[in-house]
Write an enzyme that holds these catalytic residues in place. Structure first.
Site, mmCIF file in Angstrom:
data_model
loop_
_atom_site.group_PDB
_atom_site.id
_atom_site.type_symbol
_atom_site.label_atom_id
_atom_site.label_comp_id
_atom_site.label_asym_id
_atom_site.label_seq_id
_atom_site.Cartn_x
_atom_site.Cartn_y
_atom_site.Cartn_z
ATOM 1 N N ASN A 25 0.818 -1.222 0.000
ATOM 2 C CA ASN A 25 0.000 0.000 0.000
ATOM 3 C C ASN A 25 0.849 1.269 0.000
ATOM 4 O O ASN A 25 0.563 2.211 -0.737
ATOM 5 C CB ASN A 25 -0.952 0.001 1.198
ATOM 6 C CG ASN A 25 -1.913 -1.177 1.156
ATOM 7 O OD1 ASN A 25 -1.981 -1.877 0.138
ATOM 8 N ND2 ASN A 25 -2.630 -1.410 2.230
ATOM 9 N N THR A 68 -15.867 37.524 -32.206
ATOM 10 C CA THR A 68 -16.663 37.091 -31.052
ATOM 11 C C THR A 68 -17.907 36.456 -31.678
ATOM 12 O O THR A 68 -18.334 36.882 -32.764
ATOM 13 C CB THR A 68 -17.077 38.274 -30.139
ATOM 14 O OG1 THR A 68 -17.866 39.182 -30.900
ATOM 15 C CG2 THR A 68 -15.864 39.028 -29.601
ATOM 16 N N SER A 124 -7.306 12.061 -48.838
ATOM 17 C CA SER A 124 -8.514 11.261 -48.902
ATOM 18 C C SER A 124 -8.287 10.135 -49.902
ATOM 19 O O SER A 124 -7.604 10.326 -50.913
ATOM 20 C CB SER A 124 -9.685 12.136 -49.352
ATOM 21 O OG SER A 124 -10.696 11.344 -49.943
ATOM 22 N N LYS A 131 -8.162 16.566 -51.613
ATOM 23 C CA LYS A 131 -8.222 16.799 -50.174
ATOM 24 C C LYS A 131 -6.857 16.808 -49.488
ATOM 25 O O LYS A 131 -5.989 16.009 -49.784
ATOM 26 C CB LYS A 131 -9.082 15.721 -49.488
ATOM 27 C CG LYS A 131 -10.552 15.778 -49.822
ATOM 28 C CD LYS A 131 -11.240 17.080 -49.443
ATOM 29 C CE LYS A 131 -11.574 17.173 -47.977
ATOM 30 N NZ LYS A 131 -12.622 16.232 -47.556
ATOM 31 N N GLN A 186 -6.402 0.373 -7.602
ATOM 32 C CA GLN A 186 -5.552 -0.164 -8.676
ATOM 33 C C GLN A 186 -6.014 0.378 -10.041
ATOM 34 O O GLN A 186 -5.235 0.466 -10.974
ATOM 35 C CB GLN A 186 -5.628 -1.696 -8.656
ATOM 36 C CG GLN A 186 -4.809 -2.376 -9.724
ATOM 37 C CD GLN A 186 -4.658 -3.865 -9.455
ATOM 38 O OE1 GLN A 186 -3.962 -4.244 -8.511
ATOM 39 N NE2 GLN A 186 -5.313 -4.694 -10.229
ATOM 40 N N LYS A 231 -4.468 3.466 -12.516
ATOM 41 C CA LYS A 231 -3.276 3.519 -13.362
ATOM 42 C C LYS A 231 -3.569 3.726 -14.844
ATOM 43 O O LYS A 231 -2.949 4.579 -15.481
ATOM 44 C CB LYS A 231 -2.432 2.271 -13.150
ATOM 45 C CG LYS A 231 -1.753 2.360 -11.810
ATOM 46 C CD LYS A 231 -1.086 1.130 -11.352
ATOM 47 C CE LYS A 231 -0.939 1.207 -9.851
ATOM 48 N NZ LYS A 231 -2.234 1.167 -9.103
HETATM 49 N N1 ARG Z 1 -1.485 -3.479 -7.491
HETATM 50 C C1 ARG Z 1 -1.969 -2.805 -6.334
HETATM 51 C C2 ARG Z 1 -2.504 -1.421 -6.705
HETATM 52 O O1 ARG Z 1 -2.154 -0.966 -7.712
HETATM 53 C C3 ARG Z 1 -0.876 -2.648 -5.327
HETATM 54 C C4 ARG Z 1 -1.352 -2.537 -3.922
HETATM 55 C C5 ARG Z 1 -2.011 -3.793 -3.517
HETATM 56 N N2 ARG Z 1 -2.308 -3.854 -2.137
HETATM 57 C C6 ARG Z 1 -3.133 -4.742 -1.643
HETATM 58 N N3 ARG Z 1 -3.354 -4.724 -0.382
HETATM 59 N N4 ARG Z 1 -3.698 -5.673 -2.383
HETATM 60 O O2 ARG Z 1 -3.271 -0.804 -5.992
#
Ligand code: ARG
Length: 464
Positions: free
Chosen positions: A111, A156, A278, A284, A323, A326
């Protein structure tokens, strides 16, 4: 197949669907460099507080460096059964160096590890986005420098409003992208805080030195609250929001380029290398780059909303939902960087058709405000001057005439205050150069703004 580090508590193997569903390695392997750097700092700290021997720490550090080399030369095999980048690297380290590898995770949790990695990643990306924004500001400034004397219809409501220097128009974008640049700098300060050593959520009983790891990793300070450190992703949201604003600005510029390039405006020429053709219509030459920038904004806004929604119901502290931060973060950053680069090339190669602009500036009664201003200078209240000019415009419209086709007699039908000097007064050039109020479009102002833009660019280069 490698055994999962958390297998101790389990008596059944994981269901394959669950394994596939929960693995993040396909996308979070992007964090390998930050993960390894964080682990190296953590191992160094564990040795300094006596939790690892010097030999163990050295073995961990050199093992991690070898793993990094292998990832970079493509020989490292990530295993989806090990879920994420953190477990892949840790398990492989232990496989390679044995017992010492098992001690690396002392006083640490995934974490705080993932929060640390992600902050380091965002920090690196903010640096490269700022460099790209600086290049973009440089290109805008150069284009503006070359076009101080080029006048274009200022709009405008997408209607001819008043003539402006094209440089002044471009420098409006300088201001927007400069604020975007500053926004990334401001965000950086809040990103650059180290969660490492917060462990799962409550801190750790082991003797750790969080200040040491924070400084080894280039953070300004360790986070103050272990729960906050592992729970929030506001720094991800902030950078995605800052990116969404840049994309919005890019998209407005893209929209203008598309309009200016259309046959109806037709006062710019785009570089061939930044256009496409095109497959059916041979004539074009399409402004696809600008259209794609405008189109890609949607996914970045979507990412921002995904992240806000993903976070809004999460009880403290860590939840696996996070998670899902990302992919929106990574794709936002990729889209932003590519969009800045491609728009920079497009802007750099854009050229102006002055003959078209001259005609455009005669259309749409673009200096009507100047006629009213002229009457104000002669002593009329502005409201009366506005009314008279409005009547004149209706009259000319019925006649199908533009201002440059209007005789002094016709002017005089509307007010006897008009004299011969009205014609020079309402030339687009004079209209522009009279607008000397601070921030206005007069060419002298624009030249001063360009000097200011160069000073700003100089200070950004020093900052780097
Ligand atoms: N892959 C997880 C994420 O991106 C990492 C942390 C996972 N922690 C857990 N307690 N499962 O959040």
């Amino acid at each position: 197949m490698a055994e999962k580090p958390w297998a101790g508590r389990f008596r059944q193997n994981i269901n394959q669907l669950v394994e596939d569903y929960s693995a993040s390695i396909a996308f979070d392997k992007r964090l390998y460099r930050q993960d390894i750097e964080g682990s190296i700092a953590h191992a160094g700290m564990l040795a300094s507080t006596g939790l690892l021997s010097e030999e163990e720490s050295a073995a961990i550090i050199s093992g991690l460096k070898k793993i990094r080399e292998d990832i970079e030369n493509g020989s490292f095999e990530f295993d989806p059964a090990l879920e994420d980048v953190h477990m892949n690297i840790e398990v492989e380290l232990t496989r390679r160096i044995g017992e010492a590898g098992k001690k690396l995770h002392t006083a640490r949790s995934r974490n705080d590890q993932v929060a640390t990695d992600l902050r380091m990643y965002v920090r690196d990306e903010i640096r490269s986005i700022k460099a790209l924004l600086m290049d973009f500001l440089q290109t805008i400034t150069e284009k503006a420098e070359a076009h101080v004397d080029i006048l274009v219809p200022g709009m405008t409501h997408l209607q001819h409003a008043q003539p402006i220097s094209f440089a002044h128009h471009l420098l409006a974008y300088f201001e927007m992208f400069y604020r975007d640049y500053q926004r990334f700098s401001d965000t950086f300060a809040r990103v650059n805080v180290s969660p490492l050593g917060s462990a799962a959520l409550a801190g750790t009983p082991h003797p750790v030195d969080r200040f040491m790891t924070a400084s080894a990793l280039g953070f300004d300070a360790p986070s103050r609250n272990s729960i906050d450190a592992v729970s929030d992703r506001d720094f991800v949201l902030e950078v995605v929001f800052a990116a969404a604003l840049v994309m919005m600005h890019l998209s407005r510029l893209a929209e203008e380029i598309i309009l200016w390039n259309s046959q109806e405006f037709a006062f710019i020429e785009l570089p061939d290398a930044y256009c496409t053709g095109s497959s059916i219509m041979p004539q074009k030459k399409n402004p696809d780059v600008a259209e794609l920038v405008r189109g890609k904004v949607g996914s970045v806004y979507g990412n921002l909303v995904s992240l806000l929604t993903m976070m809004k119901g999460l009880p403290l502290a860590y939840n696996r939902d996070m998670q899902e931060d990302k992919v929106p973060l990574f794709t936002t950053i990729d889209t932003l960087k590519a969009s800045l680069e491609v728009m920079r090339g497009l802007m750099d190669g854009l050229s102006i058709k002055t003959d078209v602009l001259e005609k455009l500036l005669q259309a749409g009664f673009i200096t009507a405000t100047d006629i009213a201003d002229y009457l104000v200078e002669k002593g009329l209240p502005f409201r009366d001057a506005h009314q008279i000019t409005g009547n004149l415009v209706v009259h000319l419209e019925h006649q199908g005439k533009q201002l440059d086709q209007t005789s002094l007699d016709e002017f005089k039908k509307f007010s006897d205050m008009f004299a011969q000097d009205i014609f020079t007064y309402i030339s687009p050039q004079n209209s522009v150069d009279r607008r000397t109020s601070y921030g206005g479009t007069a060419r002298n102002n624009v030249r001063e703004s360009l000097r200011e833009a160069s000073r700003i660019l100089g200070s950004l280069k020093d900052e780097k």
